[in-house]
Scaffold this motif. Structure first.
Motif, PDB file in Angstrom:
ATOM      1  N   UNK A 157      -6.711  -8.753   8.750  1.00 40.86           N
ATOM      2  CA  UNK A 157      -5.990  -9.126   9.909  1.00 40.86           C
ATOM      3  C   UNK A 157      -5.860 -10.626   9.746  1.00 40.86           C
ATOM      4  N   UNK A 158      -6.091 -10.929   9.321  1.00 38.71           N
ATOM      5  CA  UNK A 158      -5.761 -13.138   9.750  1.00 38.71           C
ATOM      6  C   UNK A 158      -5.215 -12.962   8.444  1.00 38.71           C
ATOM      7  N   UNK A 159      -5.146 -11.918   7.321  1.00 37.66           N
ATOM      8  CA  UNK A 159      -3.728 -12.087   5.847  1.00 37.66           C
ATOM      9  C   UNK A 159      -2.456 -12.245   6.694  1.00 37.66           C
ATOM     10  N   UNK A 160      -3.050 -11.608   7.583  1.00 35.87           N
ATOM     11  CA  UNK A 160      -1.844 -10.972   8.349  1.00 35.87           C
ATOM     12  C   UNK A 160      -0.602 -12.034   9.297  1.00 35.87           C
ATOM     13  N   UNK A 161      -1.667 -11.957   9.794  1.00 38.22           N
ATOM     14  CA  UNK A 161      -1.332 -13.153  10.080  1.00 38.22           C
ATOM     15  C   UNK A 161      -0.837 -14.830  10.133  1.00 38.22           C
ATOM     16  N   UNK A 162      -2.142 -15.157   8.882  1.00 40.90           N
ATOM     17  CA  UNK A 162      -1.340 -16.292   7.951  1.00 40.90           C
ATOM     18  C   UNK A 162      -0.166 -16.054   7.630  1.00 40.90           C
ATOM     19  N   UNK A 163       0.083 -14.597   7.039  1.00 34.28           N
ATOM     20  CA  UNK A 163       1.701 -14.642   6.667  1.00 34.28           C
ATOM     21  C   UNK A 163       2.647 -14.382   7.582  1.00 34.28           C
ATOM     22  N   UNK A 164       2.531 -14.145   8.710  1.00 30.70           N
ATOM     23  CA  UNK A 164       4.087 -14.405   9.886  1.00 30.70           C
ATOM     24  C   UNK A 164       4.200 -12.463  10.237  1.00 30.70           C
ATOM     25  N   UNK A 170       5.493  -4.569   3.721  1.00 32.05           N
ATOM     26  CA  UNK A 170       5.520  -5.907   3.393  1.00 32.05           C
ATOM     27  C   UNK A 170       3.547  -5.979   3.855  1.00 32.05           C
ATOM     28  N   UNK A 171       3.393  -4.964   4.506  1.00 31.25           N
ATOM     29  CA  UNK A 171       1.755  -5.177   5.045  1.00 31.25           C
ATOM     30  C   UNK A 171       1.077  -4.614   3.395  1.00 31.25           C
ATOM     31  N   UNK A 172       1.705  -3.640   2.925  1.00 31.20           N
ATOM     32  CA  UNK A 172       1.214  -3.450   1.346  1.00 31.20           C
ATOM     33  C   UNK A 172       1.296  -4.286   0.844  1.00 31.20           C
ATOM     34  N   UNK A 173       2.402  -5.173   0.756  1.00 30.37           N
ATOM     35  CA  UNK A 173       2.359  -6.716  -0.335  1.00 30.37           C
ATOM     36  C   UNK A 173       1.540  -8.010   0.259  1.00 30.37           C
ATOM     37  N   UNK A 174       1.726  -8.503   1.258  1.00 31.81           N
ATOM     38  CA  UNK A 174       0.018  -9.206   1.873  1.00 31.81           C
ATOM     39  C   UNK A 174      -0.795  -8.282   1.731  1.00 31.81           C
ATOM     40  N   UNK A 175      -1.286  -6.875   1.898  1.00 34.01           N
ATOM     41  CA  UNK A 175      -2.551  -6.865   1.439  1.00 34.01           C
ATOM     42  C   UNK A 175      -3.245  -6.661   0.191  1.00 34.01           C
ATOM     43  N   UNK A 176      -2.165  -6.797  -0.959  1.00 34.38           N
ATOM     44  CA  UNK A 176      -2.579  -7.029  -2.324  1.00 34.38           C
ATOM     45  C   UNK A 176      -2.710  -7.714  -3.203  1.00 34.38           C
ATOM     46  N   UNK A 213      -3.649 -10.326  -1.149  1.00 30.71           N
ATOM     47  CA  UNK A 213      -5.221 -11.202  -0.675  1.00 30.71           C
ATOM     48  C   UNK A 213      -6.198 -10.511  -1.046  1.00 30.71           C
ATOM     49  N   UNK A 214      -6.016  -9.413  -1.906  1.00 24.95           N
ATOM     50  CA  UNK A 214      -7.218  -8.314  -2.472  1.00 24.95           C
ATOM     51  C   UNK A 214      -7.710  -8.473  -3.793  1.00 24.95           C
ATOM     52  N   UNK A 215      -5.940  -8.512  -4.197  1.00 26.63           N
ATOM     53  CA  UNK A 215      -5.699  -9.488  -5.836  1.00 26.63           C
ATOM     54  C   UNK A 215      -5.584  -7.839  -6.936  1.00 26.63           C
ATOM     55  N   UNK A 216      -5.167  -6.819  -5.845  1.00 25.47           N
ATOM     56  CA  UNK A 216      -5.000  -5.268  -6.305  1.00 25.47           C
ATOM     57  C   UNK A 216      -3.268  -5.317  -7.129  1.00 25.47           C
ATOM     58  N   UNK A 217      -3.007  -4.477  -7.657  1.00 23.60           N
ATOM     59  CA  UNK A 217      -1.597  -4.052  -8.137  1.00 23.60           C
ATOM     60  C   UNK A 217      -1.285  -3.852  -6.858  1.00 23.60           C
ATOM     61  N   UNK A 218       0.778  -3.662  -7.053  1.00 28.22           N
ATOM     62  CA  UNK A 218       1.457  -2.917  -5.378  1.00 28.22           C
ATOM     63  C   UNK A 218       2.284  -2.750  -6.212  1.00 28.22           C
ATOM     64  N   UNK A 243      -2.983   5.696  -5.655  1.00 25.18           N
ATOM     65  CA  UNK A 243      -2.555   5.387  -5.046  1.00 25.18           C
ATOM     66  C   UNK A 243      -2.854   5.113  -3.452  1.00 25.18           C
ATOM     67  N   UNK A 244      -3.163   3.499  -3.358  1.00 24.91           N
ATOM     68  CA  UNK A 244      -4.101   3.859  -1.509  1.00 24.91           C
ATOM     69  C   UNK A 244      -3.401   2.979  -0.685  1.00 24.91           C
ATOM     70  N   UNK A 245      -3.052   3.062   0.732  1.00 24.18           N
ATOM     71  CA  UNK A 245      -2.420   1.751   1.487  1.00 24.18           C
ATOM     72  C   UNK A 245      -3.814   0.932   2.365  1.00 24.18           C
ATOM     73  N   UNK A 246      -4.913   1.324   2.091  1.00 27.99           N
ATOM     74  CA  UNK A 246      -5.492   0.562   2.307  1.00 27.99           C
ATOM     75  C   UNK A 246      -6.690  -0.151   1.482  1.00 27.99           C
ATOM     76  N   UNK A 247      -7.274  -1.107   0.774  1.00 30.41           N
ATOM     77  CA  UNK A 247      -7.954  -1.666  -0.306  1.00 30.41           C
ATOM     78  C   UNK A 247      -9.220  -1.798   0.365  1.00 30.41           C
ATOM     79  N   UNK A 248      -9.122  -2.008   1.073  1.00 24.01           N
ATOM     80  CA  UNK A 248     -10.720  -1.904   1.959  1.00 24.01           C
ATOM     81  C   UNK A 248     -11.529  -1.009   1.544  1.00 24.01           C
ATOM     82  N   UNK A 249     -11.158   0.788   1.536  1.00 25.11           N
ATOM     83  CA  UNK A 249     -10.850   1.828   1.016  1.00 25.11           C
ATOM     84  C   UNK A 249     -11.128   2.230   0.106  1.00 25.11           C
ATOM     85  N   UNK A 250     -13.491   1.268  -0.489  1.00 30.89           N
ATOM     86  CA  UNK A 250     -13.801   1.581  -1.285  1.00 30.89           C
ATOM     87  C   UNK A 250     -14.611   3.150  -1.290  1.00 30.89           C
ATOM     88  N   UNK A 251     -14.644   3.738  -0.042  1.00 28.01           N
ATOM     89  CA  UNK A 251     -15.302   5.311  -0.255  1.00 28.01           C
ATOM     90  C   UNK A 251     -14.704   6.218  -0.930  1.00 28.01           C
TER      91      UNK A 251
END
Length: 571
Positions: A14-21, A56-62, A64-69, A108-116
């Motif tokens: 959430x903070x990353x999305x705000x910081x990235x505008x 743009x959400x996917x790129x920003x999340x990638x 933030x978490x340092x994963x491939x997009x 393929x996931x859209x949520x990088x926090x989905x560790x489960x």
């Protein structure tokens, strides 16, 4: 949304999305709370509510978490490993297996926090899992296609729903790799039947079975727009093709030339749907298109077609005449056949003899003598018309006037006490008249035989459940063709939104018409061989709306959107 955001401190995505505008702070806080309450990932909540661009959400999340997009639209579906992950896990976690390298499975996931999801798939498959971040909207679409092609293609289908397809074709042995015994295999039979039933239930007009080099897809045309519905394995292409050809009583061993056939599917004891089938040899196999022919469409009644009251009355008045010619024009798929058959259904009484010549007959109506033209045996439109005139006809319908000979016979019939209905492929009513002149029909014959011309298009209806009003500046409305008087009424413009009851904000279609009665003044201009431009101006001066004006009327009435009116009528 009324949510107390005072004590919320944004962290992580959430903070990353705000910081990235991508989001304003207040919107991000509220979205975070709503997503938590609904127990769905933040990215999914933002995408579903269109609060930010999903790519743009996917790129920003990638980042933030340092994963491939990755862009899923560039990924080849045939690379996906089959049956490697339980389909319940795919749906549960919104996670799609992309490809396998050694002991590593890329998900393929859209949520990088989905560790489960990664842990559960790892436990289920025994493989090491690596996340690949993708656009949430594209992921959900890809999962739908994946599950449909891997589950319903050969899955357990409801046998009770898949009964009743009448096939009387012989079981010819194929000289190639596919035989009739192959295509009588239960999974293939069920799959084809399911595709046809789903098309009927979804209100589709056409079904496309399309082979390519490495993929095979099935598309439905619904409300005039094509949409992919299934992607079975390319290995099944020859069997699917052969199955459909047997149902349509075609030669399964002939793949070099196009073939035409027909399928009847019984939905109940009283209702049956016909499919017109055409095969076409392509580079990678046979493409097959099925046109759905529903006889009930001809019995909808003229009120359901979308004519304005004055246009409807002009059509009814022309049909009430003992003689004359009514011409319906428009491109393929514009609803000409339904318009003609609605008229025939009105005329179809015990005391009237009706004969039709079609290529082929699409709608079966009790009480009408229908003839399929067959040029290979010398039965064209002209030959059928000559035969009709010896059959004591009252009403004649000619599927299409294609040449001078057919036009002359049809006009002669209209001048000698018969009502004639037919179609031409032109863009407007005035162009129909000049088209006939260009074919070589004498202007005098056109002026004395043609009584009414209907040009038409089909536009998509706005969904009443979700359409939403929108503001458009007056200068834009004037530029689009609305009059000052119409704007002064303060009508509301509606736009499509989309919900679970419609297709992208639209549900069903409505006819848009230009109905021109041949008045004395117009008849004089025809005999003077006036241009279509001059005829159009005179028709407008006499109060006949053109297609564009009729489309704008539908916009004013809230039946369709300005975007759709522009799509079907704006040059």
């Amino acid at each position: 949304m009324a949510t107390n955001q005072t004590n919320i401190t944004l962290t992580g995505l959430a903070r990353r999305f705000v910081d990235d505008g991508l989001l304003e702070e207040a919107i991000a806080k509220d979205a975070f709370v709503q997503a938590s309450q609904n127990r769905i990932p933040l990215i999914t909540y933002l995408t579903q509510n269109k609060l930010a661009d999903s790519s743009r959400l996917a790129f920003s999340a990638a980042m933030e978490f340092g994963v491939s997009v990755m862009d899923l639209s560039a990924f080849l579906p045939e690379m996906m490993p089959e049956k490697i992950v339980d389909e319940k896990l795919v749906r549960k976690h919104n996670a799609l297996p992309l490809f396998k390298r050694g002991n590593r499975l890329f998900i393929a996931v859209s949520d990088p926090t989905n560790i489960q999801a990664l842990d559960e798939i790892k436990f289920n498959t025994g493989l090491s899992t690596d996340p690949v971040l993708v656009d949430d909207a594209r992921l959900r679409e890809a999962i739908d296609r994946y599950l449909e092609s891997h589950d319903t293609t050969m899955g357990d289908l409801d046998d009770a729903d898949l009964e009743g397809v009448e096939t009387e074709g012989g079981e010819q042995e194929d000289e190639g790799a596919v035989s009739a015994s192959d295509v009588d295999d239960a999974p293939i039979v069920k799959y084809v039947n399911k595709m046809l039933l789903d098309a009927i239930r979804g209100g589709a007009s056409d079904v496309h079975f399309e082979p390519y080099e490495k993929t095979y897809r099935v598309r439905y045309r619904t409300d005039g727009m094509l949409k992919e519905m299934s992607r079975p394995s390319i290995k099944l292409a020859p069997k699917i093709s052969a199955r459909i050809k047997i149902m349509a009583q075609l030669d399964i061993s002939e793949r070099r030339v196009p073939q035409d056939g027909r399928i009847k599917m019984k939905l109940s004891k009283t209702k049956a749907i016909d499919f017109r089938v055409n095969t076409l040899p392509t580079l990678w196999g046979e493409k097959i298109v099925l046109r759905i022919l529903d006889p009930s469409q001809a019995k909808l009644g003229i009120d359901a077609l979308g004519y304005e009251e004055d246009q409807k009355q002009l059509y009814l008045d022309a049909l009430a005449q003992p003689q004359g010619m009514v011409l319906v024009t428009g491109p393929t798929g514009s609803g000409k056949t339904v318009s003609l058959y609605t008229g025939l259904n009105i005329l179809n009484t015990e005391d009237i003899n009706i004969s039709t010549a079609e290529d082929p007959a699409e709608i079966n109506l009790e009480g009408i003598n229908q003839v399929n033209v067959n040029n290979r045996v010398g039965l064209g439109f002209a030959e059928a018309l000559r035969a009709f005139l010896r059959q004591d006809p009252d009403v004649i319908m000619v599927g299409e006037i294609r040449d001078l000979e057919t036009a002359n016979i049809a006009i002669k019939a209209a001048q000698t006490g018969h009502m004639v209905l037919s179609t031409l492929h032109t863009n407007s009513a005035p162009e129909t008249l000049t088209r006939m002149m260009n074919m070589g029909v004498p202007a005098f014959n056109i002026a004395t035989s043609v009584s009414l011309i209907i040009a038409q298009r089909l536009g998509r209806r706005l969904c009443n459940a979700c359409k939403q009003p929108g503001d458009v500046p007056k200068d834009v409305l004037l530029a689009e063709g609305f009059t000052q008087e119409q704007i002064d009424t303060g009508f509301k413009l509606y736009h499509p939104k989309g919900c679970d009851k419609c297709n992208g904000g639209y549900k069903g279609r409505v006819g848009i018409y230009e109905v021109v009665k041949i008045t004395d003044k117009l008849a004089s201009m025809i005999m003077e061989e006036a241009s279509s431009i001059k005829i159009a101006k005179q028709a407008e001066a006499e109060g006949f709306r053109n297609l564009r004006q009729s489309a704008l009327m539908k916009v004013i009435e809230g039946v369709t959107s300005l975007e759709e009116a522009n799509r079907v009528t704006k040059d």
